[in-house]
Design a protein around this motif. Structure first.
Motif, PDB file in Angstrom:
ATOM      1  N   SER A  13       0.850  -1.185   0.000  1.00  0.00           N
ATOM      2  CA  SER A  13       0.000   0.000   0.000  1.00  0.00           C
ATOM      3  C   SER A  13       0.893   1.245   0.000  1.00  0.00           C
ATOM      4  CB  SER A  13      -0.906  -0.003   1.232  1.00  0.00           C
ATOM      5  OG  SER A  13      -0.116   0.032   2.417  1.00  0.00           O
ATOM      6  N   PRO A  14       0.348   2.396  -0.425  1.00  0.00           N
ATOM      7  CA  PRO A  14       1.154   3.624  -0.469  1.00  0.00           C
ATOM      8  C   PRO A  14       1.794   3.998   0.871  1.00  0.00           C
ATOM      9  CG  PRO A  14      -0.813   3.934  -1.768  1.00  0.00           C
ATOM     10  CD  PRO A  14      -0.962   2.603  -1.056  1.00  0.00           C
ATOM     11  N   ASP A  15       1.156   3.657   1.999  1.00  0.00           N
ATOM     12  CA  ASP A  15       1.740   3.978   3.304  1.00  0.00           C
ATOM     13  C   ASP A  15       2.636   2.849   3.837  1.00  0.00           C
ATOM     14  OD1 ASP A  15       0.007   2.012   4.216  1.00  0.00           O
ATOM     15  OD2 ASP A  15      -1.159   3.350   5.508  1.00  0.00           O
ATOM     16  N   ASN A  16       2.819   1.792   3.047  1.00  0.00           N
ATOM     17  CA  ASN A  16       3.657   0.636   3.394  1.00  0.00           C
ATOM     18  C   ASN A  16       3.184  -0.129   4.628  1.00  0.00           C
ATOM     19  OD1 ASN A  16       5.555   0.771   1.259  1.00  0.00           O
ATOM     20  ND2 ASN A  16       6.512   2.522   2.283  1.00  0.00           N
ATOM     21  N   LYS A  17       1.921   0.016   4.990  1.00  0.00           N
ATOM     22  CA  LYS A  17       1.394  -0.693   6.156  1.00  0.00           C
ATOM     23  C   LYS A  17       0.572  -1.916   5.783  1.00  0.00           C
ATOM     24  CE  LYS A  17       1.458   3.302   9.175  1.00  0.00           C
ATOM     25  NZ  LYS A  17       0.688   4.179  10.050  1.00  0.00           N
ATOM     26  N   LEU A  18       0.244  -2.069   4.498  1.00  0.00           N
ATOM     27  CA  LEU A  18      -0.530  -3.213   4.036  1.00  0.00           C
ATOM     28  C   LEU A  18       0.191  -3.883   2.868  1.00  0.00           C
ATOM     29  CD1 LEU A  18      -4.088  -1.591   3.971  1.00  0.00           C
ATOM     30  CD2 LEU A  18      -3.206  -3.175   5.696  1.00  0.00           C
ATOM     31  N   LEU A  19       0.082  -5.194   2.807  1.00  0.00           N
ATOM     32  CA  LEU A  19       0.638  -5.961   1.701  1.00  0.00           C
ATOM     33  C   LEU A  19      -0.471  -6.829   1.135  1.00  0.00           C
ATOM     34  CD1 LEU A  19       3.059  -6.980   0.024  1.00  0.00           C
ATOM     35  CD2 LEU A  19       3.364  -8.752   1.771  1.00  0.00           C
ATOM     36  N   ALA A  20      -0.744  -6.660  -0.161  1.00  0.00           N
ATOM     37  CA  ALA A  20      -1.747  -7.479  -0.847  1.00  0.00           C
ATOM     38  C   ALA A  20      -1.029  -8.586  -1.602  1.00  0.00           C
ATOM     39  CB  ALA A  20      -2.554  -6.626  -1.812  1.00  0.00           C
ATOM     40  N   ILE A  21      -1.592  -9.788  -1.533  1.00  0.00           N
ATOM     41  CA  ILE A  21      -1.018 -10.949  -2.215  1.00  0.00           C
ATOM     42  C   ILE A  21      -2.122 -11.654  -2.988  1.00  0.00           C
ATOM     43  CG2 ILE A  21       0.092 -13.190  -1.919  1.00  0.00           C
ATOM     44  CD1 ILE A  21       1.349 -12.108   0.643  1.00  0.00           C
ATOM     45  N   GLY A  22      -1.870 -11.932  -4.250  1.00  0.00           N
ATOM     46  CA  GLY A  22      -2.772 -12.742  -5.062  1.00  0.00           C
ATOM     47  C   GLY A  22      -2.128 -14.096  -5.273  1.00  0.00           C
ATOM     48  N   TYR A  23      -2.886 -15.149  -5.105  1.00  0.00           N
ATOM     49  CA  TYR A  23      -2.341 -16.486  -5.333  1.00  0.00           C
ATOM     50  C   TYR A  23      -3.419 -17.403  -5.857  1.00  0.00           C
ATOM     51  CZ  TYR A  23      -4.276 -17.799  -0.740  1.00  0.00           C
ATOM     52  OH  TYR A  23      -5.108 -18.023   0.329  1.00  0.00           O
ATOM     53  N   SER A  24      -2.993 -18.488  -6.426  1.00  0.00           N
ATOM     54  CA  SER A  24      -3.915 -19.474  -6.986  1.00  0.00           C
ATOM     55  C   SER A  24      -3.633 -20.833  -6.391  1.00  0.00           C
ATOM     56  CB  SER A  24      -3.751 -19.547  -8.510  1.00  0.00           C
ATOM     57  OG  SER A  24      -4.042 -18.315  -9.105  1.00  0.00           O
ATOM     58  N   VAL A  36      -7.267 -13.359  -3.034  1.00  0.00           N
ATOM     59  CA  VAL A  36      -6.536 -12.153  -2.651  1.00  0.00           C
ATOM     60  C   VAL A  36      -6.571 -12.070  -1.134  1.00  0.00           C
ATOM     61  CG1 VAL A  36      -6.503  -9.636  -2.723  1.00  0.00           C
ATOM     62  CG2 VAL A  36      -7.073 -10.933  -4.783  1.00  0.00           C
ATOM     63  N   LYS A  37      -5.405 -11.900  -0.530  1.00  0.00           N
ATOM     64  CA  LYS A  37      -5.290 -11.715   0.917  1.00  0.00           C
ATOM     65  C   LYS A  37      -4.538 -10.416   1.166  1.00  0.00           C
ATOM     66  CE  LYS A  37      -5.880 -14.390   3.909  1.00  0.00           C
ATOM     67  NZ  LYS A  37      -6.982 -14.504   4.867  1.00  0.00           N
ATOM     68  N   ILE A  38      -4.885  -9.750   2.267  1.00  0.00           N
ATOM     69  CA  ILE A  38      -4.202  -8.518   2.651  1.00  0.00           C
ATOM     70  C   ILE A  38      -3.677  -8.682   4.069  1.00  0.00           C
ATOM     71  CG2 ILE A  38      -4.432  -6.032   3.023  1.00  0.00           C
ATOM     72  CD1 ILE A  38      -6.646  -6.038   0.919  1.00  0.00           C
ATOM     73  N   TYR A  39      -2.435  -8.274   4.260  1.00  0.00           N
ATOM     74  CA  TYR A  39      -1.779  -8.384   5.563  1.00  0.00           C
ATOM     75  C   TYR A  39      -1.365  -7.005   6.048  1.00  0.00           C
ATOM     76  CZ  TYR A  39      -1.580 -13.304   4.420  1.00  0.00           C
ATOM     77  OH  TYR A  39      -1.933 -14.582   4.090  1.00  0.00           O
ATOM     78  N   ARG A  40      -1.465  -6.791   7.376  1.00  0.00           N
ATOM     79  CA  ARG A  40      -0.992  -5.558   8.005  1.00  0.00           C
ATOM     80  C   ARG A  40       0.459  -5.780   8.424  1.00  0.00           C
ATOM     81  NH1 ARG A  40      -5.168  -2.303   8.513  1.00  0.00           N
ATOM     82  NH2 ARG A  40      -7.191  -3.198   8.995  1.00  0.00           N
ATOM     83  N   LEU A  41       1.277  -4.760   8.189  1.00  0.00           N
ATOM     84  CA  LEU A  41       2.686  -4.812   8.564  1.00  0.00           C
ATOM     85  C   LEU A  41       2.924  -3.754   9.629  1.00  0.00           C
ATOM     86  CD1 LEU A  41       4.072  -4.910   4.920  1.00  0.00           C
ATOM     87  CD2 LEU A  41       3.575  -6.855   6.393  1.00  0.00           C
ATOM     88  N   ASP A  42       3.416  -4.181  10.787  1.00  0.00           N
ATOM     89  CA  ASP A  42       3.684  -3.261  11.893  1.00  0.00           C
ATOM     90  C   ASP A  42       5.037  -3.636  12.486  1.00  0.00           C
ATOM     91  OD1 ASP A  42       3.560  -1.425  13.929  1.00  0.00           O
ATOM     92  OD2 ASP A  42       2.059  -2.516  15.086  1.00  0.00           O
ATOM     93  N   GLY A  43       6.072  -2.970  11.994  1.00  0.00           N
ATOM     94  CA  GLY A  43       7.423  -3.328  12.423  1.00  0.00           C
ATOM     95  C   GLY A  43       7.754  -4.733  11.947  1.00  0.00           C
ATOM     96  N   THR A  44       7.964  -5.650  12.891  1.00  0.00           N
ATOM     97  CA  THR A  44       8.258  -7.037  12.531  1.00  0.00           C
ATOM     98  C   THR A  44       7.026  -7.928  12.662  1.00  0.00           C
ATOM     99  OG1 THR A  44       8.976  -7.508  14.786  1.00  0.00           O
ATOM    100  CG2 THR A  44      10.681  -6.836  13.197  1.00  0.00           C
ATOM    101  N   LYS A  45       5.888  -7.337  13.002  1.00  0.00           N
ATOM    102  CA  LYS A  45       4.656  -8.098  13.178  1.00  0.00           C
ATOM    103  C   LYS A  45       3.808  -8.070  11.904  1.00  0.00           C
ATOM    104  CE  LYS A  45       0.681  -8.367  16.255  1.00  0.00           C
ATOM    105  NZ  LYS A  45      -0.022  -7.710  17.354  1.00  0.00           N
ATOM    106  N   VAL A  46       3.345  -9.252  11.479  1.00  0.00           N
ATOM    107  CA  VAL A  46       2.491  -9.375  10.298  1.00  0.00           C
ATOM    108  C   VAL A  46       1.189 -10.052  10.724  1.00  0.00           C
ATOM    109  CG1 VAL A  46       2.239 -10.372   8.002  1.00  0.00           C
ATOM    110  CG2 VAL A  46       4.483  -9.576   8.770  1.00  0.00           C
ATOM    111  N   THR A  47       0.051  -9.404  10.447  1.00  0.00           N
ATOM    112  CA  THR A  47      -1.244  -9.985  10.791  1.00  0.00           C
ATOM    113  C   THR A  47      -2.182  -9.864   9.592  1.00  0.00           C
ATOM    114  OG1 THR A  47      -2.019  -7.868  11.678  1.00  0.00           O
ATOM    115  CG2 THR A  47      -1.067  -9.435  13.249  1.00  0.00           C
TER     116      THR A  47
END
Length: 167
Positions: A13-24, A36-47
Motif C-alpha cells: 500500500s502507499p503507506d507501506n502498512k498493508l501488503l496485498a497478495i494474489g495467489y492461486s 486475494v489476501k491482505i496483511y498488516r505490517l507493523d514493524g516485525t509483526k504481520v497480521t
C-alpha cells in the motif's frame, strides 16, 4: 490433485502498512481458484488485515485462470485486481478493505481480451489503464469518487493494424 499454484502478484500500500497478495490453488476436480489476501505490517509483526478470504469468481478447469496484477489506489481506498477467467469479460476488479472485511466493490468490463494484465493509475487517481494480452490490448476507466466507468481504448495500437474508437 489439490495444491498451490503459488503467488502470482504482490503490492505494498502507499503507506507501506498493508501488503496485498494474489495467489492461486488447485481445487476440486482440477479447478483453479484465485484468492486475494491482505496483511498488516507493523514493524516485525504481520497480521491478516481482514477476517474473510475473498475467493474471486474464476473457478475453472483452465489452469491459466489467476490474478495477474494487484495495485493499490493512490489514496489507498481500493485494491485494483487484473485477472483472467473463462468468459473473457470483467477481468478488472476493484476490491475494498473496510472494517476488517475485504469485498468486491465493482467489476469492470474487459470484453474481447483473454485476460487483463498490468494496471496503471494516473497521479490524480481519476484515470486507470489496464493492459490486455490480446486485442483490444488496453482499457481506459474513469474514477469519479467511488464510481468507476469504462471510457474506451487508446485510438490505435502500433504494429497491429487495429484501430479503436473511444466513447
Amino acid at each position: 490433485a489439490c495444491g498451490t499454484e503459488g503467488f502470482t502478484a504482490v503490492d505494498f500500500s502507499p503507506d507501506n502498512k498493508l501488503l496485498a497478495i494474489g495467489y492461486s490453488w488447485n481445487g476440486v476436480a482440477g479447478s483453479v481458484n484465485s484468492v486475494v489476501k491482505i496483511y498488516r505490517l507493523d514493524g516485525t509483526k504481520v497480521t491478516e488485515a481482514h477476517s474473510n478470504e475473498l475467493l474471486l469468481d474464476i473457478k475453472s478447469v483452465n489452469t491459466f485462470n489467476r490474478v495477474y496484477d494487484l495495485k493499490w489506489s493512490n489514496d489507498q481506498k481500493y485494491l485494483y485486481v487484473s485477472r483472467r477467467n473463462d468468459t473473457n469479460d470483467y477481468n478488472f476488479n476493484i476490491l475494498k478493505l473496510e472494517d476488517n472485511e475485504l469485498s468486491l466493490h465493482q467489476k469492470l468490463p474487459t470484453t474481447g481480451a483473454s485476460d487483463a494484465r498490468g494496471i496503471s493509475e494516473s497521479l490524480d487517481g481519476t484515470t486507470l489503464v489496464v493492459a490486455g494480452s490480446t486485442t483490444p490490448f488496453h482499457y481506459i476507466y474513469r474514477r469519479t469518487n467511488d464510481t468507476f466507468s469504462f471510457i474506451g481504448q487508446l485510438p490505435s495500437y502500433p504494429g497491429t493494424g487495429a484501430t479503436y474508437g473511444t466513447n
